[in-house]
Write an enzyme that holds these catalytic residues in place. Structure first.
Site, PDB file in Angstrom:
ATOM      1  N   HIS A 120       0.815  -1.220   0.000  1.00 37.16           N
ATOM      2  CA  HIS A 120       0.000   0.000   0.000  1.00 37.16           C
ATOM      3  C   HIS A 120       0.853   1.277   0.000  1.00 37.16           C
ATOM      4  O   HIS A 120       0.789   2.098  -0.910  1.00 37.16           O
ATOM      5  CB  HIS A 120      -0.883   0.048   1.256  1.00 37.16           C
ATOM      6  CG  HIS A 120      -1.759  -1.127   1.468  1.00 37.16           C
ATOM      7  ND1 HIS A 120      -2.941  -1.304   0.784  1.00 37.16           N
ATOM      8  CD2 HIS A 120      -1.658  -2.194   2.312  1.00 37.16           C
ATOM      9  CE1 HIS A 120      -3.531  -2.410   1.201  1.00 37.16           C
ATOM     10  NE2 HIS A 120      -2.768  -2.969   2.114  1.00 37.16           N
TER      11      HIS A 120
HETATM   12  C1  BDR Z   1      -3.003   0.790   5.347  1.00 35.62           C
HETATM   13  O1  BDR Z   1      -3.222   0.298   6.671  1.00 35.62           O
HETATM   14  C2  BDR Z   1      -2.033  -0.166   7.232  1.00 35.62           C
HETATM   15  O2  BDR Z   1      -2.242  -1.407   7.802  1.00 35.62           O
HETATM   16  C3  BDR Z   1      -0.992  -0.156   6.145  1.00 35.62           C
HETATM   17  O3  BDR Z   1       0.264   0.195   6.657  1.00 35.62           O
HETATM   18  C4  BDR Z   1      -1.503   0.866   5.169  1.00 35.62           C
HETATM   19  O4  BDR Z   1      -1.056   2.163   5.499  1.00 35.62           O
HETATM   20  C5  BDR Z   1      -3.723  -0.106   4.368  1.00 35.62           C
HETATM   21  O5  BDR Z   1      -5.077  -0.102   4.633  1.00 35.62           O
END
Ligand code: BDR
Ligand code: CA
Length: 310
Positions: free
Chosen positions: A240
């Site tokens: 992400h």
């Molecule tokens: C986001 O949530 C976190 O768990 C990850 O680091 C990312 O920023 C994804 O939904």
């Protein structure tokens, strides 16, 4: 001239890869990392941020910020990231110091001290630190060049509830402040990040770099891939947060629409939803470049090339 950025983060394995990508890239001048509570509580996110800086052999200052959302109880994600937030490879405790100043004070002081439009904020976690700074010092808001953030989802729905993505869900009130701030926003939602899936070949390529960074990135990815594969039935795991940094380096890898995005802050059913007017069916003013797709091959080529430099 390199672009000045501040990374606001809750590491998190994918935050870690994003930070490493930024630290490996001479086009970016990472002024500081500001830690926030999110994937794990603040004592761990600030410690993980320092571990990552040390792993990259840099001395980027790290500040600790807010330990809880503006108005709600903290929700964490150990089920994804492990108890430490950086599970996957044992790393020794960092010696890189924590700065004494609170991250919110640092954000305010730094934005005030720089000319307007010279600092880009890159939030990779809940938006608590940024919203607190904006509330406390409204004069800094017009000084921010741009905010490029990971958060939200529209066509992909949510990953922590059916309607909400984790970063926005944890502090929807903070997200609401940021999305209404008037600062130009670029948003990397799940619609993009779920297309940025790792492949086995890429993970093995990281491992075969034979460097501490390569080892760590491969092990972290393996760790959270087991969760994503089970959850989404996909082959790899979505990286992400690195999408934010990749956008700063190669914006043409991403496509989206400049639209209105609002945050649901009250409905128990859809709390934290990013209500994105993708089809422009309202007359609401566009406030965000909401991305929808990524050139996956180009994204992983960039990551391999840059992480190989560390
Ligand atoms: C986001 O949530 C976190 O768990 C990850 O680091 C990312 O920023 C994804 O939904
Ligand atoms: Ca994150």
């Amino acid at each position: 001239m390199s672009r000045k950025i501040i990374i606001d983060t809750d590491p998190g394995q994918d935050d870690a890869v994003a930070i490493l990508l930024a630290l490996a890239s001479p086009e970016l001048d990472v002024l500081a990392l500001t830690a926030v509570a999110g994937n794990v509580p603040l004592p761990l996110t600030q410690k993980n941020a320092r571990t990552i800086v040390e792993l990259a052999n840099r001395d980027t200052p790290v500040y600790a910020g807010c330990d809880a959302p503006l108005a709600r109880k903290l929700v964490t994600a150990e089920h994804v990231h492990g108890r430490s937030g950086l599970d996957g490879i044992p790393l020794s405790d960092p010696t890189h110091p924590l700065q004494p100043e609170h991250a919110v004070d640092y954000l305010i002081d730094t934005l005030r001290a720089h000319p307007s439009g010279s600092i880009t904020l890159c939030p990779l976690g809940p938006l608590t630190n940024i919203a607190t700074a904006f509330q406390r010092a409204p004069d800094i808001v017009p000084k921010v060049a741009e905010i490029v953030l990971m958060g939200g989802g529209y066509f992909e729905g949510g990953n922590i509830t059916p309607a909400a993505e984790f970063n926005i869900y944890v502090d929807p009130d903070a997200a609401d402040i940021v999305f209404k701030s008037g600062v130009p926003l670029v948003v990397m939602p799940l619609d993009v990040t779920h297309k940025a899936l790792t492949s086995r070949a890429w993970v093995e390529g990281m491992r075969s770099l034979g460097t501490p960074v390569g080892q760590a990135v491969a092990s972290w990815t393996d760790f959270f891939e087991r969760f994503d594969t089970a959850k989404y039935g996909s082959e790899g795991a979505p990286l992400h947060d690195p999408c934010v940094i990749a956008y700063l380096l190669e914006p043409a890898l991403f496509h989206g629409r400049h639209i209105n995005v609002e945050i649901e802050t009250s409905s128990p059913l859809t709390l934290g939803m990013t209500v994105a007017d993708w089809w422009r069916v309202t007359g609401r003013e566009p406030n965000a470049m909401f991305m929808g797709s990524v050139d996956r091959e180009g994204f992983y080529r960039l990551l391999t090339e840059r992480l190989g430099r560390l």
